[in-house]
Every structure is written in structure tokens, then in C-alpha cells.
Design an enzyme around this catalytic site. Structure first.
Site, PDB file in Angstrom:
ATOM      1  N   CYS A  55      49.040  64.119  81.747  1.00  0.00           N
ATOM      2  CA  CYS A  55      49.387  65.522  81.479  1.00  0.00           C
ATOM      3  C   CYS A  55      48.720  66.539  82.402  1.00  0.00           C
ATOM      4  CB  CYS A  55      49.039  65.868  80.034  1.00  0.00           C
ATOM      5  SG  CYS A  55      49.941  64.905  78.835  1.00  0.00           S
ATOM      6  N   HIS A 105      47.187  72.139  78.572  1.00  0.00           N
ATOM      7  CA  HIS A 105      46.416  71.060  79.202  1.00  0.00           C
ATOM      8  C   HIS A 105      45.929  71.415  80.614  1.00  0.00           C
ATOM      9  CE1 HIS A 105      46.282  66.568  77.894  1.00  0.00           C
ATOM     10  NE2 HIS A 105      45.087  67.085  78.040  1.00  0.00           N
TER      11      HIS A 105
END
Length: 156
Positions: A55, A105
Site C-alpha cells: 500500500c 497510508h
């Protein structure tokens, strides 16, 4: 017909989304008429692959156009430097109002579970996005939370 100066741009990114599960693709049984209409009337990139299938590094590459080795985003617990001139800054500089919705993220944390689930205050840490409605790494999908964008209040 008048020229459209800044057309709306919606960039949709999903994690682990295989091509055969995209609405409108032969053999796909997913019914999503609004996504299909957006794909028909816009630009759909159907053959994209991530060079960093984690991610944080993948989002860092998408935001900056730079390899994880250049941004320092070599894993999920790293922070995208606020000095990175990201997509949000570029869109804002071009006159767009910017909004990021979904998984973020990009601001690192400790190696403890959900440690980077924290509020991102207004400023350079938002990487050019005027507004953030982000879901930060909570893995309890049935009881997830986000933070109010202006004051950081945790919202269930």
C-alpha cells in the site's frame, strides 16, 4: 460551445482488484452501472500494474511519480516526505479543489498494528489535498473509524 477549463477528475484506485472483476469486462458478473458509465464516458486504464505491491510504496509512487527508493516509501510504515511535490499539489496548483477519500497510508507510523491510524492536520502533510476523508489502516473492517478533517475527532 465554451471551453471547460478544469473538468472534474475522479481517480479511483482499489487494492487487489483483478481485471476480471471490473464491471463491463467480459465474464464479470459484478453489476455497477455508475462505474460502467464513468468508464464509458471517461478514461479507463485497464492494464496497469504496480511495481510496488504494498500500500504505502504504491500510493507514494502514484502520488509523486517517483520510485519508492527516491521517496523513502519502501514499506507501509514509512512517511511520504512533505516536500514531495505530489499529485495533490499539482492539481491544486492547476486550480482544482482537491479531496482525497479512502485509504491514505502515506504518513507512516510505528511497527505496531494500526499505529499510523492518526489524524493528519491541515498543512503540507496532506500533500496538497484541501480536504481529507481518510480511513487509516484500521483492519477491523466492521468497526473501522476515521478522523474529522478539521479537528481530528475520532468518528466511528
Amino acid at each position: 460551445m465554451p471551453e471547460i477549463r478544469n473538468p472534474n477528475i475522479v481517480f479511483i484506485l482499489s487494492d487487489q482488484h483483478r481485471h476480471c472483476t471490473l464491471p463491463g469486462v467480459d465474464g464479470c458478473e459484478v453489476a455497477a452501472p455508475n462505474l460502467e458509465a464513468m468508464a464509458r464516458n471517461g478514461v479507463s486504464l485497464r492494464h496497469c500494474y504496480s511495481n510496488a505491491p504494498v500500500c504505502g510504496p504504491a500510493r507514494g509512487m502514484l502520488m509523486t511519480g517517483h520510485w519508492p527508493s527516491e521517496t523513502g516509501m519502501c514499506g507501509n510504515d514509512f512517511e511520504l516526505p512533505a516536500t514531495s511535490h505530489s499529485l495533490g499539489f499539482r492539481m491544486r496548483d492547476a486550480g482544482y479543489h482537491t479531496l482525497y477519500v479512502g485509504k491514505w497510508h502515506l504518513h507512516g507510523g510505528d511497527k505496531e498494528p494500526d499505529s499510523n491510524c492518526r489524524w493528519v492536520p491541515p498543512g503540507v502533510g496532506r500533500h496538497g489535498f484541501d480536504r481529507l476523508l481518510i480511513w487509516n489502516c484500521t483492519n477491523d473492517h466492521w468497526a473501522s473509524y476515521y478522523f474529522a478533517e478539521n479537528d481530528g475527532t475520532r468518528c466511528e
